[in-house]
Design a protein around this motif. Structure first.
Motif, PDB file in Angstrom:
ATOM      1  N   ARG A 145       0.838  -1.203   0.000  1.00  0.00           N
ATOM      2  CA  ARG A 145       0.000   0.000   0.000  1.00  0.00           C
ATOM      3  C   ARG A 145       0.872   1.253   0.000  1.00  0.00           C
ATOM      4  O   ARG A 145       1.916   1.286   0.643  1.00  0.00           O
ATOM      5  N   SER A 146       0.426   2.266  -0.723  1.00  0.00           N
ATOM      6  CA  SER A 146       1.154   3.540  -0.660  1.00  0.00           C
ATOM      7  C   SER A 146       0.156   4.677  -0.822  1.00  0.00           C
ATOM      8  O   SER A 146      -0.945   4.467  -1.330  1.00  0.00           O
ATOM      9  N   ASN A 147       0.519   5.834  -0.338  1.00  0.00           N
ATOM     10  CA  ASN A 147      -0.322   7.013  -0.517  1.00  0.00           C
ATOM     11  C   ASN A 147       0.107   7.749  -1.785  1.00  0.00           C
ATOM     12  O   ASN A 147       1.284   7.705  -2.164  1.00  0.00           O
ATOM     13  N   ARG A 148      -0.847   8.428  -2.423  1.00  0.00           N
ATOM     14  CA  ARG A 148      -0.494   9.172  -3.633  1.00  0.00           C
ATOM     15  C   ARG A 148       0.485  10.292  -3.292  1.00  0.00           C
ATOM     16  O   ARG A 148       0.401  10.899  -2.224  1.00  0.00           O
ATOM     17  N   GLU A 149       1.403  10.565  -4.207  1.00  0.00           N
ATOM     18  CA  GLU A 149       2.350  11.665  -4.017  1.00  0.00           C
ATOM     19  C   GLU A 149       2.321  12.532  -5.263  1.00  0.00           C
ATOM     20  O   GLU A 149       1.931  12.071  -6.338  1.00  0.00           O
ATOM     21  N   PHE A 150       2.763  13.778  -5.132  1.00  0.00           N
ATOM     22  CA  PHE A 150       2.858  14.639  -6.307  1.00  0.00           C
ATOM     23  C   PHE A 150       4.172  14.409  -7.030  1.00  0.00           C
ATOM     24  O   PHE A 150       5.196  14.100  -6.406  1.00  0.00           O
ATOM     25  N   LYS A 151       4.147  14.603  -8.344  1.00  0.00           N
ATOM     26  CA  LYS A 151       5.382  14.527  -9.129  1.00  0.00           C
ATOM     27  C   LYS A 151       6.254  15.728  -8.755  1.00  0.00           C
ATOM     28  O   LYS A 151       5.723  16.751  -8.275  1.00  0.00           O
ATOM     29  N   PRO A 152       7.581  15.650  -8.996  1.00  0.00           N
ATOM     30  CA  PRO A 152       8.489  16.704  -8.515  1.00  0.00           C
ATOM     31  C   PRO A 152       8.135  18.121  -8.971  1.00  0.00           C
ATOM     32  O   PRO A 152       8.337  19.077  -8.247  1.00  0.00           O
ATOM     33  N   ASP A 153       7.570  18.288 -10.177  1.00  0.00           N
ATOM     34  CA  ASP A 153       7.353  19.655 -10.683  1.00  0.00           C
ATOM     35  C   ASP A 153       5.923  20.156 -10.432  1.00  0.00           C
ATOM     36  O   ASP A 153       5.441  21.060 -11.092  1.00  0.00           O
ATOM     37  N   THR A 154       5.242  19.575  -9.440  1.00  0.00           N
ATOM     38  CA  THR A 154       3.820  19.897  -9.249  1.00  0.00           C
ATOM     39  C   THR A 154       3.587  21.251  -8.582  1.00  0.00           C
ATOM     40  O   THR A 154       2.585  21.911  -8.847  1.00  0.00           O
TER      41      THR A 154
END
Ligand code: SF4
Length: 392
Positions: free
Chosen positions: A311-320
């Protein structure tokens, strides 16, 4: 000393296990355990701490550095989390010993005392000798987060203290030893830096009455005793006879619960024993899960199990961030949040502030182990009012 294996089979780090379970030494002999990722992280944190103390650096200066942890595990790159944790340890050592210099301050000091026992050797993270105060300080950095290490009567710290006192021939010059545990990533009610003091007389008594007899016994005895110390025992996945006995006992108790119709009908002694056995079963279960993971990863079949995505939580891409700011303005950000008391403690004058404003809310009672350092709560219904003679 150079011809000795890196880790003594009766080293201080295993003393918490082989003192209560001497048979674990023989049962563990020859078991090759892959160094876990957690152990490699701990080794890396120690290397960073050692070099920072030796070269008078701060841990952030190592961020991004690739460290060889002397194992088959790939080299580990120091990140901010590790640097922050090691810095807590460095700050603790430096503020406790501002007068450290080359003659009284020992970093990763090795000792070997075959006159006490042929396997009496190890390496202390930091030892500090204050001849004026007749005090020895022993520091131990714990990078782990899952197992919280208690400092009071910590056998590893006491073992290292004995080794250093013997190695430096200090038994007659020192009156007391202070053992320090620095565990920056694990939550403990007493904070990440904990210390405990013991007189040299009491330490010498423990050495001769407990430690050395336990070392002798561990070399020849097959006696086993299970408990929390099984968690990192190499024999836990090797049909340890004690664990097999525990499982038989657990099965008998489960049958008894079945016959009685409810666990609520067990005696208090049975409930306590049942919970101890469940703790051991969980440790063995964790070892079995590790084995299952390795076999499934190698393409083998384990009935009833399969590899799935963790399981993992959503993360933003580096340039978000720029895009989110352009789209939502300040609404893209969460509110500024007050730091926790532990984080405020780390700030200048933070502890004075938290002493005044922080408190522990009462979250009610829970069941703990008898060995917990938290005091037992007395729930007997004693009246708060004294009986008054002659009045009804
Ligand atoms: S698994 Fe537990 S009981 Fe068995 S040898 Fe190891 S420490 Fe002792």
């Amino acid at each position: 000393m150079n011809n000795l294996p890196q880790h003594s089979p009766l080293g201080g780090s295993g003393a918490y296990r082989w003192i209560p379970c001497p048979g674990s030494v023989t049962l563990s002999h020859g078991v090759e355990e892959d160094e876990s990722e957690y152990a490699a992280l701990g080794t890396t944190a120690h290397i960073v701490g050692e070099h920072c103390l030796k070269k008078d650096l701060d841990a952030w200066e190592w961020i991004g550095g690739l460290i060889d942890n002397y194992s088959d595990t790939p080299d580990i790159r120091v990140n901010k989390e590790m640097a922050d944790a090691v810095q807590v340890y460095l700050n603790g050592v430096r503020s406790a010993h501002p007068n450290r210099n080359q003659s009284n301050f020992f970093i990763e000091k090795r000792f070997h005392r075959p006159d006490l026992h042929k396997y009496f050797y190890g390496q202390s993270d930091v030892a500090y000798v204050d001849m004026e105060a007749r005090q020895l300080d022993i520091w131990d950095l714990k990078y782990g987060v899952g197992i919280i290490v208690e400092v009071a009567r910590n056998p590893q710290g006491m073992y290292y203290a004995c080794g250093i006192l013997e190695e430096l021939d200090l038994w007659d010059d020192i009156d007391k030893v202070v053992i320090h545990i620095a565990q920056p990533r694990g939550f403990h009610f007493d904070g990440p830096l904990r210390e405990w003091e013991i007189s040299v007389d009491d330490l010498a008594e423990w050495l001769h009455d407990t430690l050395l007899p336990a070392m002798d016994k561990a070399l020849v005895s097959c006696d086993t005793q299970s408990g929390e110390h099984c968690r990192f025992c190499p024999a836990r996945g090797r049909a340890c006879p004690q664990i097999l006995k525990d499982f038989d006992e657990l099965e008998i108790m489960i049958n008894e619960i079945d016959e009685k119709g409810s666990a609520a009908k067990l005696t208090n002694a049975q409930v306590g024993r049942f919970m101890d056995l469940l703790d051991v079963a969980k440790i063995v279960g964790a070892a079995a899960t590790k084995t299952a993971f390795a076999r499934l990863s190698a393409g083998k079949k384990i009935p009833g199990r399969k590899l799935i995505k963790a399981r993992s939580n959503r993360e933003f891409k580096p340039d978000t961030e720029d895009a989110a700011k352009a789209k939502f303005g300040n609404r893209a950000y969460t509110e500024i949040k007050l730091k926790s008391p532990a984080q405020i403690d780390e700030m200048p004058e933070g502890k004075t502030f938290t002493a005044r404003y922080a408190f522990k809310p009462d979250k009610g009672l829970t069941v703990g182990k008898a060995s917990s350092t938290r005091p037992a709560v007395d729930t007997s219904n004693k009246s708060l009012f004294k009986p008054q003679k002659g009045k009804k």
